[in-house]
Scaffold this motif. Structure first.
Motif, PDB file in Angstrom:
ATOM      1  N   THR A 222       0.832  -1.210   0.000  1.00 15.66           N
ATOM      2  CA  THR A 222       0.000   0.000   0.000  1.00 15.66           C
ATOM      3  C   THR A 222       0.866   1.260   0.000  1.00 15.66           C
ATOM      4  N   SER A 223       2.048   1.176   0.594  1.00 14.44           N
ATOM      5  CA  SER A 223       2.960   2.314   0.584  1.00 14.44           C
ATOM      6  C   SER A 223       3.413   2.616  -0.837  1.00 14.44           C
ATOM      7  N   ILE A 224       3.795   1.560  -1.551  1.00 11.70           N
ATOM      8  CA  ILE A 224       4.244   1.719  -2.939  1.00 11.70           C
ATOM      9  C   ILE A 224       3.117   2.284  -3.803  1.00 11.70           C
ATOM     10  N   GLU A 225       1.908   1.746  -3.630  1.00 16.92           N
ATOM     11  CA  GLU A 225       0.778   2.220  -4.440  1.00 16.92           C
ATOM     12  C   GLU A 225       0.484   3.693  -4.174  1.00 16.92           C
ATOM     13  N   ALA A 226       0.575   4.099  -2.906  1.00 23.66           N
ATOM     14  CA  ALA A 226       0.309   5.503  -2.570  1.00 23.66           C
ATOM     15  C   ALA A 226       1.334   6.425  -3.225  1.00 23.66           C
ATOM     16  N   MET A 227       2.595   5.985  -3.254  1.00 25.61           N
ATOM     17  CA  MET A 227       3.639   6.822  -3.855  1.00 25.61           C
ATOM     18  C   MET A 227       3.476   6.878  -5.373  1.00 25.61           C
ATOM     19  N   VAL A 228       3.113   5.741  -5.984  1.00 30.51           N
ATOM     20  CA  VAL A 228       2.873   5.703  -7.428  1.00 30.51           C
ATOM     21  C   VAL A 228       1.701   6.620  -7.781  1.00 30.51           C
ATOM     22  N   ASP A 229       0.639   6.554  -6.998  1.00 29.82           N
ATOM     23  CA  ASP A 229      -0.536   7.402  -7.249  1.00 29.82           C
ATOM     24  C   ASP A 229      -0.173   8.884  -7.149  1.00 29.82           C
TER      25      ASP A 229
ATOM     26  N   ASP B 160      -0.639   1.958 -13.848  1.00 29.13           N
ATOM     27  CA  ASP B 160      -0.513   0.508 -13.692  1.00 29.13           C
ATOM     28  C   ASP B 160       0.793  -0.023 -14.269  1.00 29.13           C
ATOM     29  N   ALA B 161       1.201   0.528 -15.413  1.00 29.74           N
ATOM     30  CA  ALA B 161       2.441   0.066 -16.045  1.00 29.74           C
ATOM     31  C   ALA B 161       3.641   0.378 -15.147  1.00 29.74           C
ATOM     32  N   TYR B 162       3.640   1.587 -14.584  1.00 30.79           N
ATOM     33  CA  TYR B 162       4.748   1.982 -13.713  1.00 30.79           C
ATOM     34  C   TYR B 162       4.739   1.160 -12.427  1.00 30.79           C
TER      35      TYR B 162
END
Lengths: 90, 150
Positions: free
Chosen positions: B23-30, B42-44
């Motif tokens: 969830t940490s990674i997803e938050a930073m990607v978002d 999604d690709a990144y």
């Protein structure tokens, strides 16, 4: 203390993954391990990923690996082999 | 390499209140996607997760540097998160991560741009004083100042 020269051969240089593989291998030995950039005074602890990354080693960089301790021969053989093999990367 | 110029203001997350690495990674990607430097979220995200599978980017000292090169990135950018609670990152030293820098690099980036960013970051993080100051920053402006001064 034993030293061995080596050249970085993998295309992308010494990023996190190679530094990780190197420190994992180095940690198997009790000897003190260090890497110096050949021809400079820049030296890093061979058991610290962050330390190794600060060297900024790229493909073609020449390094000097040093090992000092009871298992220095085994350590330097294994670590030089790891670098020369390109860390298993293309 | 002046890494402060890569820092994306919208992607400075202080604090980031997440429960785990995913969830940490997803938050930073978002956050990078919201700022515009990531155009295909999604690709990144897949590039970041694929990289973590080859070995954790938790480099020790309580820090992680997740990174990915992807066609879903339009320009090189840097995100930063200071976690409200330390996050288990499968780090090599076994310690949880207190803060992370995330690097985004376009797939067609020339040469080894992400390696240059990694080197520049590691040369700062190696200093204990920098790490202590980094954990004290409260906002993007302070972080930019810190990245420029040291």
């Amino acid at each position: 203390m034993l030293t061995r020269e080596a050249v970085i051969v993998n295309e992308s240089g010494f990023h996190i993954r190679p530094a990780q593989l190197f420190t994992e291998q180095a940690a198997k030995f009790t000897s003190k391990i260090s890497i110096a950039v050949k021809g400079t005074n820049t030296v890093a602890d061979g058991k610290s990923i962050l330390g190794l990354m600060t060297l900024g080693l790229a493909k073609g960089s020449e390094i000097v690996i040093s090992a000092e301790g009871a298992d220095e021969q085994e350590a330097i053989d294994a670590l030089a082999e790891l670098v020369q093999s390109g860390f298993g990367e293309a | 390499m002046q890494i402060s110029s890569l820092l994306q203001e919208q992607a400075v997350l202080i604090p980031l209140n997440t429960a785990d690495k995913q969830t940490s990674i997803e938050a930073m990607v978002d956050a990078l996607a919201a700022g515009g430097s990531v155009t295909d979220r999604d690709a990144y995200l897949q590039a970041i997760l694929a990289r973590e599978q080859t070995g954790s980017t938790g480099i020790g000292f309580g820090f992680a540097i997740p990174h990915g090169k992807s066609a879903g990135v339009s320009r090189a950018a840097l995100a930063f998160a200071k976690f409200a609670r330390p996050v288990d990152w499968d780090s090599l030293d076994g310690n949880p991560v207190q803060a992370a820098f995330m690097i985004a690099v376009p797939a067609e980036a020339a040469g080894n741009e992400h390696l240059q960013i990694l080197i520049a970051l590691s040369r700062k993080l190696i200093h204990e004083e920098f790490r202590e100051q980094l954990l004290q920053v409260q906002n993007a402006e302070q972080l930019t100042d810190l990245l420029e001064t040291i």
